[in-house]
Design a protein around this motif. Sequence first.
Motif, PDB file in Angstrom:
ATOM      1  N   THR A 224      -5.109   4.632  -7.143  1.00 51.62           N
ATOM      2  CA  THR A 224      -6.476   4.282  -7.523  1.00 51.62           C
ATOM      3  C   THR A 224      -7.181   3.523  -6.408  1.00 51.62           C
ATOM      4  O   THR A 224      -8.342   3.792  -6.074  1.00 51.62           O
ATOM      5  N   ALA A 225      -6.462   2.574  -5.810  1.00 45.43           N
ATOM      6  CA  ALA A 225      -7.051   1.783  -4.726  1.00 45.43           C
ATOM      7  C   ALA A 225      -7.334   2.645  -3.504  1.00 45.43           C
ATOM      8  O   ALA A 225      -8.368   2.498  -2.837  1.00 45.43           O
ATOM      9  N   ALA A 226      -6.422   3.566  -3.192  1.00 44.97           N
ATOM     10  CA  ALA A 226      -6.603   4.425  -2.016  1.00 44.97           C
ATOM     11  C   ALA A 226      -7.810   5.337  -2.174  1.00 44.97           C
ATOM     12  O   ALA A 226      -8.577   5.561  -1.232  1.00 44.97           O
ATOM     13  N   LYS A 227      -8.009   5.860  -3.379  1.00 42.73           N
ATOM     14  CA  LYS A 227      -9.121   6.780  -3.616  1.00 42.73           C
ATOM     15  C   LYS A 227     -10.476   6.078  -3.554  1.00 42.73           C
ATOM     16  O   LYS A 227     -11.512   6.739  -3.414  1.00 42.73           O
ATOM     17  N   GLN A 228     -10.471   4.757  -3.645  1.00 42.84           N
ATOM     18  CA  GLN A 228     -11.723   4.005  -3.579  1.00 42.84           C
ATOM     19  C   GLN A 228     -12.124   3.652  -2.151  1.00 42.84           C
ATOM     20  O   GLN A 228     -13.214   3.125  -1.928  1.00 42.84           O
TER      21      GLN A 228
ATOM     22  N   TYR B   8      -4.464  12.071   7.855  1.00 46.61           N
ATOM     23  CA  TYR B   8      -4.825  10.673   7.666  1.00 46.61           C
ATOM     24  C   TYR B   8      -3.799  10.004   6.753  1.00 46.61           C
ATOM     25  O   TYR B   8      -3.165  10.674   5.931  1.00 46.61           O
ATOM     26  N   SER B   9      -3.666   8.692   6.875  1.00 46.56           N
ATOM     27  CA  SER B   9      -2.759   7.975   5.977  1.00 46.56           C
ATOM     28  C   SER B   9      -3.367   6.660   5.540  1.00 46.56           C
ATOM     29  O   SER B   9      -4.143   6.033   6.269  1.00 46.56           O
ATOM     30  N   ILE B  10      -3.041   6.268   4.333  1.00 42.73           N
ATOM     31  CA  ILE B  10      -3.461   4.980   3.776  1.00 42.73           C
ATOM     32  C   ILE B  10      -2.227   4.328   3.159  1.00 42.73           C
ATOM     33  O   ILE B  10      -1.510   4.959   2.378  1.00 42.73           O
ATOM     34  N   ASP B  11      -1.982   3.064   3.510  1.00 44.45           N
ATOM     35  CA  ASP B  11      -0.857   2.319   2.944  1.00 44.45           C
ATOM     36  C   ASP B  11      -1.401   1.227   2.025  1.00 44.45           C
ATOM     37  O   ASP B  11      -2.329   0.497   2.386  1.00 44.45           O
ATOM     38  N   VAL B  12      -0.818   1.118   0.850  1.00 44.99           N
ATOM     39  CA  VAL B  12      -1.257   0.144  -0.148  1.00 44.99           C
ATOM     40  C   VAL B  12      -0.064  -0.710  -0.550  1.00 44.99           C
ATOM     41  O   VAL B  12       1.008  -0.190  -0.861  1.00 44.99           O
ATOM     42  N   ARG B  13      -0.255  -2.015  -0.550  1.00 42.18           N
ATOM     43  CA  ARG B  13       0.813  -2.943  -0.950  1.00 42.18           C
ATOM     44  C   ARG B  13       0.515  -3.512  -2.329  1.00 42.18           C
ATOM     45  O   ARG B  13      -0.617  -3.911  -2.613  1.00 42.18           O
ATOM     46  N   ILE B  14       1.536  -3.551  -3.167  1.00 39.87           N
ATOM     47  CA  ILE B  14       1.395  -4.143  -4.494  1.00 39.87           C
ATOM     48  C   ILE B  14       1.872  -5.588  -4.417  1.00 39.87           C
ATOM     49  O   ILE B  14       3.050  -5.854  -4.180  1.00 39.87           O
ATOM     50  N   GLU B  15       0.934  -6.522  -4.597  1.00 38.74           N
ATOM     51  CA  GLU B  15       1.257  -7.950  -4.535  1.00 38.74           C
ATOM     52  C   GLU B  15       0.835  -8.608  -5.842  1.00 38.74           C
ATOM     53  O   GLU B  15      -0.354  -8.573  -6.205  1.00 38.74           O
ATOM     54  N   ASN B  16       1.794  -9.202  -6.536  1.00 38.18           N
ATOM     55  CA  ASN B  16       1.517  -9.872  -7.801  1.00 38.18           C
ATOM     56  C   ASN B  16       0.774  -8.957  -8.780  1.00 38.18           C
ATOM     57  O   ASN B  16      -0.161  -9.380  -9.472  1.00 38.18           O
ATOM     58  N   GLY B  17       1.167  -7.702  -8.800  1.00 36.67           N
ATOM     59  CA  GLY B  17       0.580  -6.752  -9.731  1.00 36.67           C
ATOM     60  C   GLY B  17      -0.745  -6.164  -9.289  1.00 36.67           C
ATOM     61  O   GLY B  17      -1.315  -5.325  -9.993  1.00 36.67           O
ATOM     62  N   LYS B  18      -1.260  -6.585  -8.135  1.00 38.62           N
ATOM     63  CA  LYS B  18      -2.539  -6.074  -7.640  1.00 38.62           C
ATOM     64  C   LYS B  18      -2.324  -5.199  -6.408  1.00 38.62           C
ATOM     65  O   LYS B  18      -1.414  -5.445  -5.606  1.00 38.62           O
ATOM     66  N   ALA B  19      -3.178  -4.200  -6.263  1.00 36.40           N
ATOM     67  CA  ALA B  19      -3.090  -3.283  -5.124  1.00 36.40           C
ATOM     68  C   ALA B  19      -3.936  -3.790  -3.971  1.00 36.40           C
ATOM     69  O   ALA B  19      -5.130  -4.050  -4.140  1.00 36.40           O
ATOM     70  N   VAL B  20      -3.318  -3.940  -2.804  1.00 40.14           N
ATOM     71  CA  VAL B  20      -4.013  -4.405  -1.609  1.00 40.14           C
ATOM     72  C   VAL B  20      -3.891  -3.322  -0.544  1.00 40.14           C
ATOM     73  O   VAL B  20      -2.779  -3.000  -0.118  1.00 40.14           O
ATOM     74  N   VAL B  21      -5.030  -2.788  -0.123  1.00 46.27           N
ATOM     75  CA  VAL B  21      -5.006  -1.735   0.908  1.00 46.27           C
ATOM     76  C   VAL B  21      -4.754  -2.389   2.252  1.00 46.27           C
ATOM     77  O   VAL B  21      -5.480  -3.301   2.658  1.00 46.27           O
ATOM     78  N   LEU B  22      -3.723  -1.924   2.954  1.00 47.09           N
ATOM     79  CA  LEU B  22      -3.398  -2.487   4.253  1.00 47.09           C
ATOM     80  C   LEU B  22      -4.398  -2.003   5.282  1.00 47.09           C
ATOM     81  O   LEU B  22      -4.915  -0.880   5.180  1.00 47.09           O
ATOM     82  N   PRO B  23      -4.713  -2.818   6.288  1.00 44.19           N
ATOM     83  CA  PRO B  23      -5.723  -2.436   7.286  1.00 44.19           C
ATOM     84  C   PRO B  23      -5.276  -1.285   8.174  1.00 44.19           C
ATOM     85  O   PRO B  23      -4.093  -0.955   8.237  1.00 44.19           O
ATOM     86  N   ASP B  24      -6.282  -0.723   8.828  1.00 52.07           N
ATOM     87  CA  ASP B  24      -6.037   0.308   9.864  1.00 52.07           C
ATOM     88  C   ASP B  24      -5.457   1.590   9.298  1.00 52.07           C
ATOM     89  O   ASP B  24      -4.255   1.862   9.409  1.00 52.07           O
ATOM     90  N   THR B  25      -6.338   2.379   8.711  1.00 52.37           N
ATOM     91  CA  THR B  25      -5.954   3.743   8.357  1.00 52.37           C
ATOM     92  C   THR B  25      -5.536   4.465   9.620  1.00 52.37           C
ATOM     93  O   THR B  25      -6.166   4.340  10.663  1.00 52.37           O
ATOM     94  N   THR B  26      -4.451   5.200   9.564  1.00 50.38           N
ATOM     95  CA  THR B  26      -3.939   5.857  10.780  1.00 50.38           C
ATOM     96  C   THR B  26      -4.258   7.342  10.776  1.00 50.38           C
ATOM     97  O   THR B  26      -4.501   7.936   9.727  1.00 50.38           O
ATOM     98  N   PHE B  27      -4.264   7.894  11.952  1.00 59.53           N
ATOM     99  CA  PHE B  27      -4.555   9.312  12.140  1.00 59.53           C
ATOM    100  C   PHE B  27      -3.417   9.920  12.947  1.00 59.53           C
ATOM    101  O   PHE B  27      -3.033   9.384  13.976  1.00 59.53           O
ATOM    102  N   GLU B  28      -2.880  10.986  12.486  1.00 61.54           N
ATOM    103  CA  GLU B  28      -1.718  11.578  13.158  1.00 61.54           C
ATOM    104  C   GLU B  28      -2.052  12.970  13.658  1.00 61.54           C
ATOM    105  O   GLU B  28      -2.871  13.667  13.069  1.00 61.54           O
TER     106      GLU B  28
END
Length: 285
Positions: free
Chosen positions: A219-223, A265-285
Amino acid sequence: MKQKRMYILVLAFAVLMFALVGCEPAPEKPADSTAQRLPAKPTVVDTDKAPTSPAVSEISVTPEAEQNGLKPEVADLTFAKETKPQFSQKDVQALVEKQVYFPEKVSMPTDRTPYKYGQRDLNDDGVAELFVLIQDQYFCGSGGCTAYLFSADGKKLSRFTVSEPPVFVSEKQTKGWKDLIITSRGVQHVMQHDGKKYPLNPSVQPKISRDEFVEKARTAAKQQEIYVQDGHNLRLKSTEELPLLSPYEDIMFVFDHYGDPTVAYSIDVRIENGKAVVLPDTTFE
């Protein structure tokens, strides 16, 4: 006559004084303070050869490690919060051959690399441990393959049966060691340290599912704006793309982009204390 003699004496005295003054050494020039203030020439570094990661304290090598041919060296690690890994590819090969194949009296294949490995600091001592998953018919069965955990000096810490990727590391700890999440027969199991080692057989340990994490992360990545604009086909990274000992709380996605269909493209999301945090710097391969 007296006046003439006096004039001659005065003239002689003047000549003598002039001569004496002319013979005095010239005063020394003051030191060139400007030269002293000039900075030393900067060291020119070849950026193609320069290390791209910060310097890391030198790791001591034990006599046992030297005997095993292990010479720890600095290398890049995927996750910034972790310490630098100790083993190079050459080190891992030497360790696997000596500690895994040699005791079984089996020759290690030379036409391929029969293992995968990952490195993480599992007990917060500032030194990364090495996890090796053997992918060779002799060490594998229908439920999975044999894996090993080694210390930085090459000591065998734990052995795991019926294991397969992905293998994760959780932020949760038991007895001072991070919990491992090992897949066995397609199901993920929690492996908790007992103070001496991890359990042998993952398949009999408690099951765990990342489905809730994945949905929150999706959900967080799609936003994200880059995905909202022209992104599509958001999907989890494949098991083969995930490094062993990836953080369990980090959900890694790849997606396609209409604006640049040749790039992944890639997006990494970290789950911290039940919340989704999108990690910076979307990468391109």
